[in-house]
Write a protein that holds these residues in place. Structure first.
Motif, PDB file in Angstrom:
ATOM      1  N   GLU A 213      52.542  39.366   4.830  1.00 61.18           N
ATOM      2  CA  GLU A 213      51.282  39.570   4.098  1.00 61.18           C
ATOM      3  C   GLU A 213      51.245  38.528   2.999  1.00 61.18           C
ATOM      4  N   PRO A 214      50.263  37.593   3.021  1.00 52.54           N
ATOM      5  CA  PRO A 214      50.236  36.541   2.008  1.00 52.54           C
ATOM      6  C   PRO A 214      50.345  37.101   0.594  1.00 52.54           C
ATOM      7  N   GLY A 215      51.294  36.583  -0.169  1.00 51.82           N
ATOM      8  CA  GLY A 215      51.562  37.069  -1.508  1.00 51.82           C
ATOM      9  C   GLY A 215      52.611  38.148  -1.556  1.00 51.82           C
ATOM     10  N   GLY A 216      52.998  38.669  -0.388  1.00 52.18           N
ATOM     11  CA  GLY A 216      54.000  39.719  -0.332  1.00 52.18           C
ATOM     12  C   GLY A 216      55.403  39.141  -0.261  1.00 52.18           C
ATOM     13  N   PRO A 217      56.393  39.998  -0.063  1.00 53.71           N
ATOM     14  CA  PRO A 217      57.777  39.523  -0.013  1.00 53.71           C
ATOM     15  C   PRO A 217      58.008  38.627   1.198  1.00 53.71           C
ATOM     16  N   PRO A 218      58.791  37.570   1.010  1.00 54.95           N
ATOM     17  CA  PRO A 218      59.026  36.649   2.120  1.00 54.95           C
ATOM     18  C   PRO A 218      60.082  37.180   3.084  1.00 54.95           C
ATOM     19  N   ALA A 219      60.022  36.707   4.309  1.00 56.04           N
ATOM     20  CA  ALA A 219      61.023  37.013   5.326  1.00 56.04           C
ATOM     21  C   ALA A 219      61.615  35.694   5.814  1.00 56.04           C
ATOM     22  N   VAL A 220      62.909  35.692   6.120  1.00 55.02           N
ATOM     23  CA  VAL A 220      63.611  34.484   6.544  1.00 55.02           C
ATOM     24  C   VAL A 220      64.125  34.685   7.965  1.00 55.02           C
ATOM     25  N   VAL A 221      63.827  33.722   8.838  1.00 51.16           N
ATOM     26  CA  VAL A 221      64.275  33.781  10.229  1.00 51.16           C
ATOM     27  C   VAL A 221      64.877  32.428  10.592  1.00 51.16           C
ATOM     28  N   PRO A 222      66.077  32.385  11.182  1.00 50.68           N
ATOM     29  CA  PRO A 222      66.640  31.101  11.606  1.00 50.68           C
ATOM     30  C   PRO A 222      65.901  30.549  12.821  1.00 50.68           C
ATOM     31  N   GLY A 223      65.833  29.245  12.904  1.00 50.07           N
ATOM     32  CA  GLY A 223      65.170  28.597  14.036  1.00 50.07           C
ATOM     33  C   GLY A 223      65.890  27.325  14.425  1.00 50.07           C
ATOM     34  N   GLU A 224      65.616  26.851  15.625  1.00 53.48           N
ATOM     35  CA  GLU A 224      66.169  25.588  16.094  1.00 53.48           C
ATOM     36  C   GLU A 224      65.062  24.770  16.738  1.00 53.48           C
ATOM     37  N   VAL A 225      65.154  23.457  16.612  1.00 50.60           N
ATOM     38  CA  VAL A 225      64.152  22.564  17.177  1.00 50.60           C
ATOM     39  C   VAL A 225      64.349  22.512  18.688  1.00 50.60           C
ATOM     40  N   ALA A 226      63.342  22.965  19.430  1.00 48.34           N
ATOM     41  CA  ALA A 226      63.432  22.966  20.892  1.00 48.34           C
ATOM     42  C   ALA A 226      63.014  21.630  21.478  1.00 48.34           C
ATOM     43  N   VAL A 227      62.027  20.962  20.878  1.00 44.96           N
ATOM     44  CA  VAL A 227      61.552  19.672  21.372  1.00 44.96           C
ATOM     45  C   VAL A 227      60.856  18.960  20.230  1.00 44.96           C
ATOM     46  N   ALA A 228      60.955  17.647  20.223  1.00 49.84           N
ATOM     47  CA  ALA A 228      60.295  16.833  19.208  1.00 49.84           C
ATOM     48  C   ALA A 228      59.751  15.575  19.858  1.00 49.84           C
ATOM     49  N   LEU A 229      58.611  15.121  19.370  1.00 54.72           N
ATOM     50  CA  LEU A 229      58.007  13.854  19.797  1.00 54.72           C
ATOM     51  C   LEU A 229      57.738  13.002  18.563  1.00 54.72           C
ATOM     52  N   PRO A 230      58.328  11.817  18.428  1.00 46.16           N
ATOM     53  CA  PRO A 230      59.348  11.257  19.319  1.00 46.16           C
ATOM     54  C   PRO A 230      60.677  11.975  19.161  1.00 46.16           C
ATOM     55  N   GLU A 231      61.573  11.746  20.116  1.00 46.51           N
ATOM     56  CA  GLU A 231      62.824  12.493  20.160  1.00 46.51           C
ATOM     57  C   GLU A 231      63.834  12.010  19.132  1.00 46.51           C
ATOM     58  N   THR A 232      63.743  10.742  18.741  1.00 41.44           N
ATOM     59  CA  THR A 232      64.742  10.180  17.830  1.00 41.44           C
ATOM     60  C   THR A 232      64.082   9.739  16.539  1.00 41.44           C
ATOM     61  N   PRO A 233      64.777   9.873  15.405  1.00 44.94           N
ATOM     62  CA  PRO A 233      64.211   9.438  14.125  1.00 44.94           C
ATOM     63  C   PRO A 233      63.998   7.928  14.105  1.00 44.94           C
ATOM     64  N   PRO A 234      63.072   7.466  13.266  1.00 50.06           N
ATOM     65  CA  PRO A 234      62.845   6.021  13.162  1.00 50.06           C
ATOM     66  C   PRO A 234      64.002   5.338  12.443  1.00 50.06           C
ATOM     67  N   ARG A 235      64.013   4.027  12.537  1.00 53.88           N
ATOM     68  CA  ARG A 235      65.010   3.264  11.791  1.00 53.88           C
ATOM     69  C   ARG A 235      64.708   3.335  10.303  1.00 53.88           C
ATOM     70  N   PRO A 236      65.716   3.134   9.471  1.00 59.54           N
ATOM     71  CA  PRO A 236      65.493   3.197   8.017  1.00 59.54           C
ATOM     72  C   PRO A 236      64.357   2.269   7.587  1.00 59.54           C
ATOM     73  N   GLY A 237      63.490   2.801   6.741  1.00 61.13           N
ATOM     74  CA  GLY A 237      62.365   2.025   6.249  1.00 61.13           C
ATOM     75  C   GLY A 237      61.115   2.126   7.084  1.00 61.13           C
ATOM     76  N   GLU A 238      61.206   2.728   8.283  1.00 62.25           N
ATOM     77  CA  GLU A 238      60.044   2.882   9.145  1.00 62.25           C
ATOM     78  C   GLU A 238      59.577   4.332   9.131  1.00 62.25           C
TER      79      GLU A 238
END
Length: 753
Positions: A84-109
């Motif tokens: 409920e917005p403004g109510g007590p928060p709840a915490v749930v663990p999660g894992e990244v199932a898929v990402a686009l792009p799959e790999t992070p960019p090079r430093p500075g990009e």
């Protein structure tokens, strides 16, 4: 327009529905890095671990930006939400199932578009979900008062000093950057602070989420967003190529790269292709998430009238003017989407687009970008397809009838889903005018009277497409290429020898998709082609079966290593993901000249003859004797080889080597449509005997050339896995030039038997 009361629930909004912003806030989440000993719901720890925003899109699924979800590299995060917005928060663990792009960019990009990630909750949780738009983003929400630009709302979280706060506002769409998977919306007229990245961008006129915040400008207001439709670029779950088994001892050693049905007729890209009505792999996350999304909102609508039940999103949409411009109203659409979400998904994008093109008034929905993948995508493409309400309603109903009668495997769950869809169709049609009712009733009767088509006897051939990439060098620019990409239908039966062209079916023409005639340097081609090729593969891939990539090249660059080009930034090579073959852009003898190798059709037929008594293909090493390089025989000598011969080149050097290019050109002029070679720098350290022995054994094992694209694909995959028994095939490449499937612009008017 049908009345909303036909659902049996509340016929219209009651006036006490929560505002759209409340629904958005209930589904918007904070994403935190997971660190031992930190409580992300606490005031101090939460600020320290805060990564960005996201939102629930289906039960136990969160959508956000890849740069948010992978900010700390591990892919494991904590999701903090407020039931409920403004109510007590709840915490749930999660894992990244898929990402686009799959790999992070090079430093500075910066992160490249689409910059999307789906996070799977690791524990079940009760939560709200946003409503995702099923139709393309259009200009229906143009602002009043002469201001230009589509007005959208956004929401998220940001750091405000030493605490985290909600943030929302409105932005104007100023335009777009890029195209296809690279597309981003340019936003202006409001601040987008750090932390709102990954938060929802919604259409306040229709009451649906259309995008998510990607970035902010550094020196002025606004930033960029990515449309939720870009989720269609998520990879289609594909079965890996058959693994190469360890080679048995002895000179007849071979790599087992086929299945038990190897000697049945098959697609050139390999045997054991699934039937065209096979359901997608259950690991297809796009289908899983979007079907779960639609069923969630259907179920929430059914329970919305109970005391204490959460409100249905459709009831809030019903009081918005923009939602009334879509056929049938929010409640009926929610029930329809839920019914479609219960059906097995379409077999493939190619199958869904073919269905849309076959239904009167629905062809335009097949041309949406990105291409449609789920039943809901085809439905959404129809909302803007006609100028009148009646035309839109009729198109949607025709589409539903076609979906209902699509052949699919049946089980009790499928029967119930079809019954729900048929109930929706009858109830909705009953509220429309008599002409519409009559047409839909006639369509239903026609389908009922027509028996379902039997499964094709040879599903591996027929209408399957391959992707054609044509590369043409610009003669006035060194190593610069023009290119075009299209879908190439499977070839039909060959025309009889000497038959006149008049009165015979036209040869299949490629369906153009992308082209560029401005010149792309060779070094930039892999990166430039990655996005357009990915979109073409989405249209051509079948469930569990990646489409064949045919690369048409001028003969002196036939050795270009396209199969080794990356499939995307940091992605695996194209040849590891799918069969990749090359073919000459000009027929034997040169462009515009008559074909001097009239027996190439006979060679093709002999190398593809899989009859029980057929001799089978045989490999012939032509450029190596006792480990020493020798010239490839002359064209006349090549033509004297047996028709079932497949040339093998051991000493092909690399693209740009004059002798190697001449060797391949000689094979083409000799009438060979199939040839195998390996690339490499050469030298005494390359052992030839093992390559000769294994290549000849594998060709003999295959028996027919139609299995060679699949064989080479399997070998490349085995090499990538480090299988030592496949090291002999390092750098292997395949010429595969079907004369019955001529390239655009060729002068082949018929193909002899």
């Amino acid at each position: 327009m049908t009345g909303e009361g036909a659902t049996g629930a509340r016929g219209a909004a009651t006036g006490d529905e929560p505002p759209l912003e409340h629904l958005i806030a209930a589904a918007t989440v904070r994403i935190h890095g997971r660190r031992p000993g930190y409580d992300p719901s606490g005031p101090d720890e939460g600020v320290r671990t805060f990564l960005g925003s996201g939102f629930f899109v289906a039960p136990n699924w969160v959508l956000t930006c890849a740069h948010v979800a992978l900010a700390e590299g591990g892919g494991h995060v904590d999701i903090v939400h407020e039931p409920e917005p403004g109510g007590p928060p709840a915490v749930v663990p999660g894992e990244v199932a898929v990402a686009l792009p799959e790999t992070p960019p090079r430093p500075g990009e910066g992160w490249a578009a689409p910059d999307l990630a789906l996070i799977r909750l690791q524990k079940p949780a009760d939560h709200a979900c946003v409503h995702l738009a099923e139709q393309p983003l259009t200009d229906h929400g143009r602002q009043a008062g002469g201001r230009s630009g589509l007005l959208l709302g956004f929401a998220g979280w940001f750091r405000s000093g030493h605490r985290l706060s909600r943030y929302d506002g409105t932005v104007t769409v100023l335009g777009r950057i890029g195209w296809g998977a690279d597309e981003e919306l340019r936003l202006g007229d409001d601040d987008l602070p750090d932390g709102v990245s990954g938060g929802p961008v919604f259409d306040p006129h229709r009451g649906e989420v259309v995008a998510l915040v990607k970035s902010r400008r550094t020196r002025e207001r606004g930033g960029t967003a990515v449309r939720t439709g870009q989720l269609r670029h998520l990879p289609v779950a594909a079965a890996p190529p058959p693994a190469a088994a360890p080679a048995p001892a002895g000179s007849g050693a071979h790599t087992r790269a086929y299945g038990p049905g190897d000697h049945a007729a098959g697609h050139p890209a390999g045997a054991d292709w699934p039937p065209p009505d096979a359901a997608p792999d259950p690991g297809d996350l796009y289908q899983e998430v979007l079907r779960g999304h639609d069923r969630f909102h259907r179920d929430r609508l059914r329970h919305a009238d109970r005391d204490g039940a959460p409100p249905a999103w459709a009831d809030t949409q019903a009081v918005l003017d923009g939602a009334r411009t879509i056929p049938f109203g929010p409640r009926e659409r929610t029930l329809l989407l839920g019914a479609l979400g219960e059906l097995p998904p379409p077999p493939s994008t190619a199958g869904l687009t073919a269905l849309l093109r076959s239904v009167p008034g629905c062809a335009s929905a097949a041309r949406t970008v990105p291409p449609p993948r789920a039943w809901r995508d085809g439905l959404g493409g129809l909302y803007e397809s006609h100028a009148t309400d009646e035309g839109r309603r009729l198109a949607v109903l025709r589409y539903v009838v076609a979906v209902l009668h699509t052949p699919r495997p049946h089980d009790p769950g499928t029967a119930e889903a079809e019954a729900a869809l048929r109930t929706w169709l009858h109830r909705t049609t009953a509220a429309l005018d008599r002409p519409v009712r009559g047409e839909i009733t006639a369509e239903l009767r026609r389908h009922a009277a027509t028996p379902a088509p039997p499964p094709p006897q040879d599903p591996a051939r027929g209408t399957r497409h391959s992707v054609l990439l044509e590369l043409t060098r610009r003669p006035w620019e060194q190593d610069s290429f023009d290119w075009r990409i299209g879908l190439l239908p499977a070839p039909g039966p060959p025309r009889p020898a000497g038959a006149p062209a008049d009165g015979l079916p036209d040869l299949p023409e490629p369906e153009p998709l992308h082209d560029d005639h401005t010149g792309t340097p060779l070094a930039e081609l892999p990166a430039r082609l990655a996005g357009p090729l990915a979109r073409a593969f989405t249209l051509a891939d079948e469930p569990g079966t990646p489409a064949l990539l045919q690369v048409a090249l001028e003969r002196d660059v036939l050795g270009l290593p396209v199969d080794s080009w990356p499939s995307g930034p940091g992605g695996p090579p194209l040849g590891r993901l799918r069969p990749v073959v090359v073919r000459p852009a000009e027929p034997p003898g040169g462009a515009g000249e008559p074909d001097p190798a009239a027996d190439r059709y006979d060679r093709w037929r002999w190398t593809h003859d899989d009859a029980p008594l057929a001799p089978g293909i045989r490999g012939r090493v032509l450029d190596c004797e006792a480990g020493a390089r020798v010239p490839v025989p002359s064209t006349d000598q090549l033509r004297s080889l047996a028709h079932a011969s497949v040339p093998v080149l051991c000493h092909y050097r690399e693209h740009g080597h004059a002798g190697s290019a001449e060797a391949l050109a000689r094979l083409v002029d000799g009438g060979f449509g199939v040839a195998l070679w390996r690339r490499g720098a050469g030298g005494p350290e390359r052992m030839c005997a093992e390559f000769h022995r294994r290549a000849e054994a594998e060709l003999a094992r295959a028996r027919t050339a139609q299995r060679l694209p699949g064989l080479v694909h399997a070998l490349r995959a085995a090499l990538a896995e480090g299988r030592t028994d496949s090291f002999w095939a390092d750098g292997v490449a395949l010429l595969y030039d079907d004369p019955h499937q001529p390239l655009p612009g060729s002068d082949d008017l018929f193909a002899p038997l």
